[in-house]
Design an enzyme around this catalytic site. Structure first.
Site, short mmCIF file in Angstrom:
data_model
loop_
_atom_site.label_atom_id
_atom_site.label_comp_id
_atom_site.label_asym_id
_atom_site.label_seq_id
_atom_site.Cartn_x
_atom_site.Cartn_y
_atom_site.Cartn_z
N SER A 45 -22.09 -91.11 58.68
CA SER A 45 -23.17 -91.57 57.80
C SER A 45 -22.97 -91.19 56.34
O SER A 45 -23.59 -91.78 55.46
CB SER A 45 -24.52 -91.01 58.29
N ASP A 344 -32.62 -86.60 52.57
CA ASP A 344 -33.55 -86.76 53.69
C ASP A 344 -33.49 -85.63 54.71
O ASP A 344 -34.06 -85.74 55.79
CB ASP A 344 -33.32 -88.10 54.39
N HIS A 347 -28.63 -86.00 54.81
CA HIS A 347 -27.78 -86.77 53.90
C HIS A 347 -28.08 -86.43 52.44
O HIS A 347 -29.12 -85.85 52.14
CB HIS A 347 -27.96 -88.25 54.18
#
Length: 381
Positions: A45, A344, A347
């Site tokens: 990610s 968040d 990330h």
């Protein structure tokens, strides 16, 4: 599309081809002298530019297709786990290339049945692991986890290669940078609290990852950058879940950072072996762990005022709750994401990703220096 690159990067290019002059610190690489025409990216990610959608990423972070994701740069969600661009986006910009299209959204073939001309592809998948999904299923650890692994990404790449003509394949390996983003943190995360030891995960992960790299090198890859694991103990998620007495000198979670550090040592050892085995390839290690810690040590140097809190979330003391993450109705967003490291809970913000990109591109935290890779590439032009 333009973006600033470091003076060292500009200097490296200038020395290599004797055609550049230092205009300013905001110089960009002219189209005619791009060091690479294509970039191919792999990872999780931290690198995924759209192969995941809401509900498909890491458990608990299933809202990336909804606001406020993408708010800072794109002004809309783009299925990136950030408020804006990722490190790979800044890398593409620095080389005057378009953002890499995610593989799953790529229209791969034209009327002749061969691949359309692109400037690269992103195969990274959010939540992906290095170790095969079957391992986690066997150990009853597959609940709410992404089924893709680095082998999935490799399979996608090989399928993509099948769409290329002979000349395209030759050009791909001659003119492409292979950017291997951080991957493997999820392998440890999915086994937390289980009977599977971190030593087992490290051994399996490193051996599988080495085979992946060798597969690429055997295909003819000449220019490769491999990111290590970041300082995971400094992430908001780790800070919120670990015991308060589990802290290092920087205030991060010591056990998590030690785990990442040990993993990176093993990875670097393997990269040294690969450099000997494949002397015609240039393999650069990007030290994510120390780069991240450098920002934690001196946040104001990089315009950061909040080291540990998440910009998007809810709850004290870190603005993070596992079951009410960014994108849920209860979550709120900070006024200025550029002052935060974390977006968040897991990330990073666009601002932090840019700092990481700058550190890698100017060679501050790469071994050998990224400029050495550029010089070697441009000397072949």
């Amino acid at each position: 599309m333009s973006s600033s690159i470091s003076p060292l990067l500009t200097t490296a290019i200038s020395v290599a081809i004797l055609l550049f002059s230092t205009i300013s610190t905001a110089a960009t690489i002219p189209n005619i002298h791009r060091p690479f025409n294509k970039i191919y990216a792999f990872g999780d990610s931290f690198t995924d530019t759209g192969n995941s959608r809401s509900g498909e990423g890491p458990a608990g972070f299933g809202h990336l297709s909804s606001p406020p994701y993408g708010m800072t740069f794109f002004r809309r969600p783009t299925n990136r786990y950030s408020d804006g661009r990722l490190t790979i986006d800044f890398v593409a910009e620095s080389m005057n290339l378009p953002f890499l299209p995610p593989y799953l959204s790529l229209k791969t073939t034209n009327a002749n049945g061969t691949a359309t001309d692109t400037h690269g592809v992103n195969f990274a998948v959010s939540g992906s692991t290095v170790i095969k999904h079957a391992f986690f299923v066997k150990n009853n650890l597959s609940l709410d986890m992404t089924p893709q692994s680095i082998e999935t990404e490799l399979a996608w790449f090989e399928k993509y290669l099948e769409t290329l003509g002979t000349n395209q394949k030759v050009s791909l390996f001659k003119d492409s940078l292979f950017w291997i983003g951080e991957i493997g943190v999820n392998d440890y995360a999915y086994t937390l609290g289980s009977t599977v030891s971190s030593d087992t995960i490290r051994e399996l992960s490193i051996s599988t990852f080495t085979r992946f790299l060798e597969t690429l090198l055997n295909k003819g890859v000449k220019y490769m950058l491999v990111q290590g694991h970041p300082a995971t103990g400094c992430l908001t998620l780790a800070m919120s879940l670990a015991a308060e007495d589990d802290r290092d000198s920087l205030g991060c979670v010591q056990s998590a950072n030690n785990q990442s550090y040990t993993h990176n040592l093993a990875l670097q050892s393997k990269l040294k072996q690969l450099r000997i085995k494949y002397p015609s390839a240039t393999i650069v290690y990007a030290d994510y762990w120390n780069a991240y810690r450098a920002v934690i040590k001196h946040p104001s140097k990089y315009g950061i005022t909040e080291k540990f809190k998440a910009c998007c979330g809810i709850g004290e003391p870190y603005n993070f709750q596992v079951f009410q993450t960014c994108g849920t109705d209860a979550a709120t967003v900070c006024k200025d994401p550029n002052q935060y490291i974390n977006w968040d809970g897991v990330h990073l913000t666009e601002a932090m990703y840019k700092v990481m990109a700058d550190m890698f591109l100017d060679g501050t935290f790469t071994r050998p220096r990224f400029s050495d890779l550029l010089i070697k590439k441009l000397n072949y032009l």
